[in-house]
Design an enzyme around this catalytic site. Structure first.
Site, PDB file in Angstrom:
ATOM      1  N   LYS A  80      25.295 -24.806  67.544  1.00  0.00           N
ATOM      2  CA  LYS A  80      25.902 -25.522  66.411  1.00  0.00           C
ATOM      3  C   LYS A  80      27.283 -24.988  66.074  1.00  0.00           C
ATOM      4  O   LYS A  80      28.149 -25.741  65.629  1.00  0.00           O
ATOM      5  CB  LYS A  80      24.987 -25.468  65.188  1.00  0.00           C
ATOM      6  CG  LYS A  80      23.728 -26.305  65.389  1.00  0.00           C
ATOM      7  CD  LYS A  80      23.091 -26.747  64.098  1.00  0.00           C
ATOM      8  CE  LYS A  80      22.012 -27.777  64.402  1.00  0.00           C
ATOM      9  NZ  LYS A  80      21.283 -28.227  63.249  1.00  0.00           N
ATOM     10  N   LYS A 128      20.500 -35.827  65.147  1.00  0.00           N
ATOM     11  CA  LYS A 128      21.188 -36.562  64.076  1.00  0.00           C
ATOM     12  C   LYS A 128      22.690 -36.528  64.257  1.00  0.00           C
ATOM     13  O   LYS A 128      23.391 -37.438  63.860  1.00  0.00           O
ATOM     14  CB  LYS A 128      20.894 -35.899  62.727  1.00  0.00           C
ATOM     15  CG  LYS A 128      19.466 -35.928  62.286  1.00  0.00           C
ATOM     16  CD  LYS A 128      19.384 -35.177  60.968  1.00  0.00           C
ATOM     17  CE  LYS A 128      17.975 -34.928  60.547  1.00  0.00           C
ATOM     18  NZ  LYS A 128      17.757 -33.551  60.110  1.00  0.00           N
ATOM     19  N   LYS A 162      18.755 -32.991  73.559  1.00  0.00           N
ATOM     20  CA  LYS A 162      17.734 -33.500  72.636  1.00  0.00           C
ATOM     21  C   LYS A 162      18.312 -34.605  71.754  1.00  0.00           C
ATOM     22  O   LYS A 162      19.520 -34.613  71.473  1.00  0.00           O
ATOM     23  CB  LYS A 162      17.133 -32.366  71.800  1.00  0.00           C
ATOM     24  CG  LYS A 162      17.980 -31.860  70.672  1.00  0.00           C
ATOM     25  CD  LYS A 162      17.135 -31.072  69.668  1.00  0.00           C
ATOM     26  CE  LYS A 162      17.992 -30.795  68.436  1.00  0.00           C
ATOM     27  NZ  LYS A 162      17.286 -30.666  67.207  1.00  0.00           N
TER      28      LYS A 162
HETATM   29  N1  AQP Z   1      14.735 -34.386  69.455  1.00  0.00           N
HETATM   30  C1  AQP Z   1      13.712 -33.884  68.785  1.00  0.00           C
HETATM   31  N2  AQP Z   1      12.457 -33.953  69.288  1.00  0.00           N
HETATM   32  C2  AQP Z   1      11.388 -33.449  68.594  1.00  0.00           C
HETATM   33  N3  AQP Z   1      11.506 -32.856  67.375  1.00  0.00           N
HETATM   34  C3  AQP Z   1      12.735 -32.778  66.840  1.00  0.00           C
HETATM   35  N4  AQP Z   1      13.187 -32.288  65.673  1.00  0.00           N
HETATM   36  C4  AQP Z   1      14.532 -32.439  65.597  1.00  0.00           C
HETATM   37  N5  AQP Z   1      14.976 -33.048  66.702  1.00  0.00           N
HETATM   38  C5  AQP Z   1      13.893 -33.275  67.494  1.00  0.00           C
HETATM   39  C6  AQP Z   1      12.321 -31.669  64.664  1.00  0.00           C
HETATM   40  O1  AQP Z   1      12.511 -32.379  63.446  1.00  0.00           O
HETATM   41  C7  AQP Z   1      12.322 -31.462  62.366  1.00  0.00           C
HETATM   42  C8  AQP Z   1      13.441 -31.587  61.395  1.00  0.00           C
HETATM   43  O2  AQP Z   1      14.674 -31.285  62.020  1.00  0.00           O
HETATM   44  P1  AQP Z   1      15.870 -30.845  61.102  1.00  0.00           P
HETATM   45  O3  AQP Z   1      16.170 -31.907  60.134  1.00  0.00           O
HETATM   46  O4  AQP Z   1      15.590 -29.531  60.514  1.00  0.00           O
HETATM   47  O5  AQP Z   1      17.117 -30.706  61.989  1.00  0.00           O
HETATM   48  P2  AQP Z   1      17.414 -30.366  63.435  1.00  0.00           P
HETATM   49  O6  AQP Z   1      16.347 -29.677  64.170  1.00  0.00           O
HETATM   50  O7  AQP Z   1      18.692 -29.654  63.417  1.00  0.00           O
HETATM   51  O8  AQP Z   1      17.477 -31.842  63.936  1.00  0.00           O
HETATM   52  P3  AQP Z   1      18.588 -32.677  64.547  1.00  0.00           P
HETATM   53  O9  AQP Z   1      18.170 -34.070  64.344  1.00  0.00           O
HETATM   54  O10 AQP Z   1      18.813 -32.306  65.941  1.00  0.00           O
HETATM   55  O11 AQP Z   1      19.891 -32.380  63.703  1.00  0.00           O
HETATM   56  P4  AQP Z   1      21.263 -31.823  64.207  1.00  0.00           P
HETATM   57  O12 AQP Z   1      21.876 -32.902  64.984  1.00  0.00           O
HETATM   58  O13 AQP Z   1      21.985 -31.534  62.935  1.00  0.00           O
HETATM   59  O14 AQP Z   1      20.985 -30.614  65.024  1.00  0.00           O
HETATM   60  C9  AQP Z   1      12.214 -30.061  62.972  1.00  0.00           C
HETATM   61  O15 AQP Z   1      10.833 -29.697  63.016  1.00  0.00           O
HETATM   62  C10 AQP Z   1      12.742 -30.245  64.357  1.00  0.00           C
HETATM   63  O16 AQP Z   1      12.141 -29.340  65.275  1.00  0.00           O
END
Ligand code: AQP
Length: 355
Positions: free
Chosen positions: A134, A221, A218
């Protein structure tokens, strides 16, 4: 200043066995209100929450303090928090079974995170791959909050003495760190078994949903391409279009799981189908093996629309009534504070704080 005791790995290799935690089981998890909630968040996390609420005490948090580790528009953050709460409700979480609340409404998270900042070691945090991903190349400009994100996550779980944490595969390393912090706290402060060592609940289909545009990344968001993810608020046309345009190879689907090796996009779409249908990859391939993506993708789109469309409609209905969401969040925050406050009071006493 001294930073002793500095056991590099807690509760391992010592003279005595660690004392097991004897308290009740409790599930904790959270989602960041950072917009664009997607199918990966649903399959990797929220869908599991819905199943767990029937068997355990559960807390489902909207982790807005984590969200601000990267810039969030203050005019939109509260609405994004309500949107995650709406997604929890629309997915089927019953607030009388699973406590739904915003992290910033419970000050004990921040209080415990500070103590954990003093328990965790720089070397532990330096190994966190999510910070490296990140922060990117310019880590000097990343917020300090982003660096200590995992200690706040440990506090989120342990301020409720959470024993089980349903998360996607990307959170595995942070969960290991939470276990290390819990163990080191218990050891450093001679408080055997005070904190549980929380267990990740990761296994199962949907634990790692990949981008629709690149099977090696992966679904996320923050991906600049909206075509890379299925948002929980997408309508049927958008879902069908995104699946139709999803990257694939030219081969038909194999008959067995072994045939998915080195075919990341095929593996991802089969895995998504399996997770949505509640089947294994092998069962999906028994049905679709030998067929091309031209036949498989419309079936996947229909299944995704059948699952997500009612949830999206419910989310929109709830978002039109923010007062109802606010009532859920307020009563959840009160319930969460009731659990967290005695724990943080015990922690302060154990650490030796005045008062
Ligand atoms: N691609 C994914 N597959 C399965 N699980 C996922 N999670 C996130 N992406 C995937 C799970 O969703 C939960 C909440 O995630 P978060 O809001 O804490 O943020 P994150 O993991 O940082 O998700 P993003 O969507 O990938 O955001 P960005 O783009 O900001 O990094 C967690 O349980 C996570 O494991």
């Amino acid at each position: 200043m001294t930073d002793a005791p500095t056991t590099p790995k807690p509760e391992k290799g010592g003279d005595s066995e660690p004392v097991p935690y004897a308290g009740p089981e409790r599930v904790f998890s959270g989602v960041q209100p950072t917009g664009n909630l997607h199918l990966g968040n649903y399959l990797g996390a929220i869908k599991k929450f819905v199943a767990l609420q029937h068997r355990h005490d559960c807390l489902f948090c909207v982790v807005d303090m984590h969200a601000v580790t990267v810039w969030q528009d203050p005019k939109r953050l509260a609405a994004q928090t309500r949107e995650i709460a709406a997604a929890y409700l629309a997915a089927g979480i019953d607030p009388s079974k699973g406590v739904i609340f915003a992290q910033s409404a419970v000050p004990a998270h921040a209080e415990l995170a500070w103590i954990f900042n003093c328990v965790a070691r720089m070397g532990w945090l330096n190994r966190m791959t999510q910070f490296k991903d990140k922060a990117g190349k310019d880590k000097e400009r990343a917020s300090v909050g982003l660096f200590v994100y995992p200690t706040l996550m440990a506090a989120d779980i342990l301020v409720y003495k959470g024993t089980h944490v349903p998360v996607g595969d990307d959170q595995k390393q942070h969960l290991e760190l939470a276990r290390d912090i819990a163990g080191k706290f218990n050891l450093d402060f001679a408080a055997p078994g005070f904190f549980p060592l929380p267990e990740p609940l990761i296994k199962g289909p949907g634990a790692r949903v990949m981008s629709l545009k690149d099977g090696s990344k992966k679904m996320s968001k923050s991906d600049p391409s909206d075509l890379s993810r299925i948002n929980l608020t997408d309508d049927a046309d958008a879902i069908a279009k995104k699946i139709k345009k999803a990257k694939t190879d030219a081969e038909p689907l194999p008959d067995s799981v072994d045939g998915l090796a080195n075919r990341p996009e095929a593996q991802n779409l089969v895995g998504v189908y399996a997770a949505l249908a509640g089947k294994t990859d092998a069962e999906v391939l028994a049905e679709f093996g030998g067929q091309g993506f031209g036949a498989f993708k419309p079936k996947l789109a229909d299944l995704a629309v059948d699952t997500l469309a009612p949830m999206a409609a419910d989310m929109r209905r709830l978002m039109d009534d923010p007062a109802e969401i606010d009532r859920v969040l307020a009563s959840g925050a009160a319930a969460a504070r009731d659990i967290a406050e005695p724990v943080i009071a015990d922690v302060k006493r154990i650490v030796g704080f005045w008062g």
